[in-house]
Design a protein around this motif. Structure first.
Motif, PDB file in Angstrom:
ATOM      1  N   LEU A 163      18.856  25.745 -24.007  1.00 59.16           N
ATOM      2  CA  LEU A 163      20.110  26.460 -23.828  1.00 59.16           C
ATOM      3  C   LEU A 163      19.894  27.956 -24.113  1.00 59.16           C
ATOM      4  O   LEU A 163      19.357  28.318 -25.169  1.00 59.16           O
ATOM      5  CB  LEU A 163      21.172  25.907 -24.772  1.00 59.16           C
ATOM      6  CG  LEU A 163      21.357  24.376 -24.771  1.00 59.16           C
ATOM      7  CD1 LEU A 163      22.357  23.968 -25.841  1.00 59.16           C
ATOM      8  CD2 LEU A 163      21.803  23.887 -23.397  1.00 59.16           C
ATOM      9  N   GLU A 210      17.212  19.573 -23.698  1.00 64.45           N
ATOM     10  CA  GLU A 210      17.794  20.681 -22.943  1.00 64.45           C
ATOM     11  C   GLU A 210      17.502  22.001 -23.651  1.00 64.45           C
ATOM     12  O   GLU A 210      17.573  22.078 -24.879  1.00 64.45           O
ATOM     13  CB  GLU A 210      19.302  20.507 -22.806  1.00 64.45           C
ATOM     14  CG  GLU A 210      19.732  19.309 -21.982  1.00 64.45           C
ATOM     15  CD  GLU A 210      21.232  19.239 -21.824  1.00 64.45           C
ATOM     16  OE1 GLU A 210      21.778  19.871 -20.903  1.00 64.45           O
ATOM     17  OE2 GLU A 210      21.880  18.539 -22.631  1.00 64.45           O
ATOM     18  N   ARG A 256      26.557  17.938 -22.525  1.00 60.82           N
ATOM     19  CA  ARG A 256      27.259  19.207 -22.657  1.00 60.82           C
ATOM     20  C   ARG A 256      28.538  19.184 -21.825  1.00 60.82           C
ATOM     21  O   ARG A 256      28.587  18.637 -20.719  1.00 60.82           O
ATOM     22  CB  ARG A 256      26.359  20.341 -22.165  1.00 60.82           C
ATOM     23  CG  ARG A 256      25.103  20.547 -22.978  1.00 60.82           C
ATOM     24  CD  ARG A 256      25.381  21.314 -24.239  1.00 60.82           C
ATOM     25  NE  ARG A 256      25.740  22.704 -23.951  1.00 60.82           N
ATOM     26  CZ  ARG A 256      26.217  23.546 -24.872  1.00 60.82           C
ATOM     27  NH1 ARG A 256      26.407  23.138 -26.122  1.00 60.82           N
ATOM     28  NH2 ARG A 256      26.509  24.786 -24.559  1.00 60.82           N
ATOM     29  N   ARG A 288      16.353  20.852 -18.188  1.00 58.96           N
ATOM     30  CA  ARG A 288      16.588  19.544 -18.812  1.00 58.96           C
ATOM     31  C   ARG A 288      15.480  18.598 -18.396  1.00 58.96           C
ATOM     32  O   ARG A 288      15.108  18.542 -17.223  1.00 58.96           O
ATOM     33  CB  ARG A 288      17.940  18.972 -18.375  1.00 58.96           C
ATOM     34  CG  ARG A 288      18.229  17.577 -18.922  1.00 58.96           C
ATOM     35  CD  ARG A 288      19.437  16.935 -18.255  1.00 58.96           C
ATOM     36  NE  ARG A 288      20.671  17.655 -18.558  1.00 58.96           N
ATOM     37  CZ  ARG A 288      21.386  18.335 -17.679  1.00 58.96           C
ATOM     38  NH1 ARG A 288      20.972  18.397 -16.415  1.00 58.96           N
ATOM     39  NH2 ARG A 288      22.489  18.948 -18.025  1.00 58.96           N
ATOM     40  N   THR A 334      22.613  25.666 -19.874  1.00 58.98           N
ATOM     41  CA  THR A 334      21.381  24.894 -19.771  1.00 58.98           C
ATOM     42  C   THR A 334      20.482  25.492 -18.690  1.00 58.98           C
ATOM     43  O   THR A 334      20.864  25.608 -17.527  1.00 58.98           O
ATOM     44  CB  THR A 334      21.694  23.426 -19.421  1.00 58.98           C
ATOM     45  OG1 THR A 334      22.497  22.865 -20.460  1.00 58.98           O
ATOM     46  CG2 THR A 334      20.409  22.612 -19.296  1.00 58.98           C
TER      47      THR A 334
END
Length: 308
Positions: free
Chosen positions: A302, A300, A43, A181, A178
């Protein structure tokens, strides 16, 4: 027709076993797919400040993806121009001023230019401008960073992802943050992950909790253009999101239509990214083949900024 010139069946069948086990096939895939396609490496928000970097494994290569002082993100091969030493071994971090080789202390700016080379000023022919880090093409799409190893002859990222133009606008992907992760290894060929993600035939016996939230035959593919495949599944009445409880776990994304609030969308962006778009969050899963029987996965979650 495959890499070896064999004609494959026109029926919907699984590939022959050698496609999942042969080192030769994997080597051809690395050369013809992963070196030539745009691959997602993270990202843009991972590089919040100038000097922030991530190291990405792209096929057999290692790349440093770093935010420059001018705010631009760039990708460089993780190799010193002097003796080929690996410049950076940490997965992510921050360069205070530049990138310094641990072997002979050659130092590069965040734009890749060689700015320091001890004692090389004593060499008559040496010109620092001739020895910048080797760069790889890098472009941004919807808050994701993509790189490509080969820069010639391939379409720009926007053209490569043409089937997705505007499709995810209601989710505002570039604005999401995020919240979590995880990284893990899968002892399997990378194509098996794509096949598993792209069907739910296996869901009732393997994922019974998931099957209670959405019927495995409730949706359909709505996109199969270029390197993109995917579609939706319908969330069952009484549930609001694909979570363990069936309840939303984040702020509902405000621009979704009533129809989208009752669906989960699954898209594979060949050959490196899976997107799962929920009413309240998006899951982005990146894969990086390490060997014919090993794949590195980064997942991840989001969310809208007020939730993350």
């Amino acid at each position: 027709m495959d890499f070896e010139g064999h004609v494959l069946s026109d029926r919907a069948t699984t590939l022959p076993g050698r496609y999942y086990t042969s080192p030769d096939v994997f080597a051809r895939e690395s050369e013809r797919l992963f070196a030539r396609r745009w691959l997602c490496v993270g990202r843009a928000a991972d590089l919040a400040r100038p000097g922030d970097y991530v190291v990405a494994a792209v096929g057999p290569e290692s790349l440093i993806v770093v935010r420059g002082k001018d705010g631009r993100a760039r990708a460089f091969y993780n190799v010193c121009r002097h003796r080929g030493t690996r410049l950076c071994t940490e997965d992510r971090g921050h360069f205070a001023g530049g990138v310094t080789c641990p072997y002979h202390s050659w130092t590069y700016g965040l734009d890749g230019a060689l700015v320091g080379a001890p004692h090389m000023a004593e060499v008559d022919w040496f010109d620092k401008t001739e020895f910048p880090l080797h760069a790889a093409p890098l472009e941004e799409w919807e808050g994701f960073l993509f790189v490509r190893l080969e820069g010639q002859g391939a379409p720009a990222l926007d053209e490569a992802l043409r089937p997705l133009r505007g499709r995810f606008a209601p989710w505002r992907l570039a604005e999401l943050s995020t919240a979590r992760r995880i990284d893990y290894d899968v002892r399997a060929n990378w194509k098996l992950l794509f096949q598993n993600f792209s069907e739910c035939y296996h869901c009732p016996p393997v994922h019974p909790a998931l099957a209670r939230l959405t019927h495995y035959r409730s949706g359909a593919n709505d996109l199969r253009d270029g390197g993109v495949l995917g579609g939706y599944m319908t969330i069952n009445d009484g549930s609001a999101s694909m979570t363990v409880s069936g309840r939303v776990c984040g702020a509902p994304l405000p621009d979704l239509s009533p129809e989208d609030r009752r669906r989960v969308y699954y898209y594979s962006v060949f050959p490196s990214l899976f997107l799962t778009l929920q009413p309240d969050f998006v899951m982005a899963t990146r894969i990086s083949p390490v060997a014919v029987d090993r794949t590195r996965v980064t997942a991840e979650w989001l969310f809208a900024p007020e939730t993350a």
